[in-house]
Design an enzyme around this catalytic site. Structure first.
Site, PDB file in Angstrom:
ATOM      1  N   ASP A  61      -4.256   5.575   5.575  1.00  0.00           N
ATOM      2  CA  ASP A  61      -4.813   7.318   6.716  1.00  0.00           C
ATOM      3  C   ASP A  61      -5.131   6.346   7.805  1.00  0.00           C
ATOM      4  OD1 ASP A  61      -5.927   9.952   6.707  1.00  0.00           O
ATOM      5  OD2 ASP A  61      -6.323  10.034   5.253  1.00  0.00           O
TER       6      ASP A  61
ATOM      7  N   GLU B 133       0.685  -0.917   0.191  1.00  0.00           N
ATOM      8  CA  GLU B 133       0.194   0.414   0.141  1.00  0.00           C
ATOM      9  C   GLU B 133       0.738   1.107   0.580  1.00  0.00           C
ATOM     10  OE1 GLU B 133      -2.581   1.070  -0.412  1.00  0.00           O
ATOM     11  OE2 GLU B 133      -4.194   1.233   0.443  1.00  0.00           O
ATOM     12  N   ASP B 134      -0.017   2.462  -0.449  1.00  0.00           N
ATOM     13  CA  ASP B 134       1.342   4.026  -0.566  1.00  0.00           C
ATOM     14  C   ASP B 134       1.200   4.498   0.803  1.00  0.00           C
ATOM     15  OD1 ASP B 134      -1.405   4.553  -0.738  1.00  0.00           O
ATOM     16  OD2 ASP B 134      -1.540   5.401  -2.453  1.00  0.00           O
TER      17      ASP B 134
ATOM     18  N   ARG C  17       1.746  11.580  -9.406  1.00  0.00           N
ATOM     19  CA  ARG C  17       2.400  11.305  -8.811  1.00  0.00           C
ATOM     20  C   ARG C  17       3.626  10.170  -9.759  1.00  0.00           C
ATOM     21  NH1 ARG C  17      -2.355   7.388  -7.661  1.00  0.00           N
ATOM     22  NH2 ARG C  17      -4.314   8.084  -9.030  1.00  0.00           N
TER      23      ARG C  17
ATOM     24  N   PHE D  35      -2.105  16.420   3.922  1.00  0.00           N
ATOM     25  CA  PHE D  35      -2.227  15.038   2.627  1.00  0.00           C
ATOM     26  C   PHE D  35      -0.935  15.269   1.443  1.00  0.00           C
ATOM     27  CE2 PHE D  35      -3.672  15.159  -1.575  1.00  0.00           C
ATOM     28  CZ  PHE D  35      -4.724  14.252  -1.969  1.00  0.00           C
TER      29      PHE D  35
HETATM   30  P1  5GP Z   1      -7.573   5.411   3.632  1.00  0.00           P
HETATM   31  O1  5GP Z   1      -8.010   4.357   3.438  1.00  0.00           O
HETATM   32  O2  5GP Z   1      -6.544   4.436   4.637  1.00  0.00           O
HETATM   33  O3  5GP Z   1      -7.855   6.498   4.698  1.00  0.00           O
HETATM   34  O4  5GP Z   1      -6.550   6.157   2.754  1.00  0.00           O
HETATM   35  C1  5GP Z   1      -6.044   5.111   1.721  1.00  0.00           C
HETATM   36  C2  5GP Z   1      -5.849   5.512   0.708  1.00  0.00           C
HETATM   37  O5  5GP Z   1      -6.147   7.173  -0.307  1.00  0.00           O
HETATM   38  C3  5GP Z   1      -4.745   5.537   0.176  1.00  0.00           C
HETATM   39  O6  5GP Z   1      -4.287   4.023  -0.762  1.00  0.00           O
HETATM   40  C4  5GP Z   1      -4.559   6.555  -0.880  1.00  0.00           C
HETATM   41  O7  5GP Z   1      -5.022   6.151  -2.113  1.00  0.00           O
HETATM   42  C5  5GP Z   1      -5.381   7.640  -0.212  1.00  0.00           C
HETATM   43  N1  5GP Z   1      -5.077   8.759   0.879  1.00  0.00           N
HETATM   44  C6  5GP Z   1      -4.774   8.507   1.553  1.00  0.00           C
HETATM   45  N2  5GP Z   1      -3.763   9.578   2.297  1.00  0.00           N
HETATM   46  C7  5GP Z   1      -3.529  10.241   1.415  1.00  0.00           C
HETATM   47  C8  5GP Z   1      -2.776  11.244   1.254  1.00  0.00           C
HETATM   48  O8  5GP Z   1      -2.559  12.142   1.968  1.00  0.00           O
HETATM   49  N3  5GP Z   1      -2.701  11.604  -0.033  1.00  0.00           N
HETATM   50  C9  5GP Z   1      -2.845  11.127  -1.272  1.00  0.00           C
HETATM   51  N4  5GP Z   1      -2.640  11.296  -2.658  1.00  0.00           N
HETATM   52  N5  5GP Z   1      -3.656  10.017  -1.192  1.00  0.00           N
HETATM   53  C10 5GP Z   1      -4.135   9.245  -0.204  1.00  0.00           C
END
Ligand code: 5GP
Length: 170
Positions: A100, A96-97, A160, A147
């Site tokens: 959050d 995973e990138d 990206r 973010f």
């Molecule tokens: P979560 O489901 O944990 O809230 O978020 C995960 C996904 O949301 C990540 O795989 C990513 O695609 C997107 N995401 C979460 N935080 C960020 C951020 O700070 N920047 C960007 N560009 N995408 C985010």
């Protein structure tokens, strides 16, 4: 185009990715491993990480999900492409990138576990450190709750391919 402020430089990221790669290589120690990349954000990370691993025992798979629009999570996860191979009985590492809220990783884990892998571990490059109930087996960096863009992460599809991770001034 406004260039984001550097949070993690290209050098810092590549050094950490090499460390993670070494750790993963040592842990799996010649066993077969399927990396599953959560598209699209994980693609650059997975490409660099995978090249640290043994090509004779590593396979690459992709799953496509999204929950973000602009800088906000919609709170709803959309699966738009599943993995193609049968992973039953195999070691899987989900790449995973960023983590959050944990919504994406939660759903991905459930989705992959239903396919009965031998073992599932999680590797995330960035972690905003809000999620305590999921074990992140390989964690790149803990970052502040901002973010971020770059190294796979986008803002409305852009940034990206930025080689570093940065924050936007808006
Ligand atoms: P979560 O489901 O944990 O809230 O978020 C995960 C996904 O949301 C990540 O795989 C990513 O695609 C997107 N995401 C979460 N935080 C960020 C951020 O700070 N920047 C960007 N560009 N995408 C985010």
């Amino acid at each position: 185009m406004i260039l984001p402020e550097v949070l993690l430089s290209e050098e810092q990221i590549l050094k950490r990715v090499a460390e993670l790669g070494k750790q993963i290589k040592d842990d799996y120690n010649g066993q077969e491993l399927v990396l599953i990349c959560a598209l699209r954000g994980g693609v650059i990370f997975m490409a660099d990480l995978a090249r640290q691993l043994d090509p004779l025992t590593t396979q690459l798979e992709f799953i496509k999900v999204s929950s973000y629009q602009g800088q906000e999570s919609t709170g709803k996860l959309v699966f738009s492409g599943d993995i193609a191979m049968d992973i039953e009985g195999l070691n899987v590492l989900l790449v995973e990138d960023i983590i959050d809220t944990g919504l994406t990783i939660d759903l991905l884990i459930k989705h992959i576990m239903a396919k009965k892998p031998k073992d599932l571990k999680v590797c995330a490059l960035l972690n905003k450190n809000k999620v305590k109930h999921i074990k992140i087996d390989y964690n790149g960096f803990d970052i502040p709750n901002n973010f971020v863009v770059g190294y796979g992460l986008d803002y409305n599809g852009k940034y990206r391919n930025l080689p570093y991770v940065g924050t936007l001034p808006y």
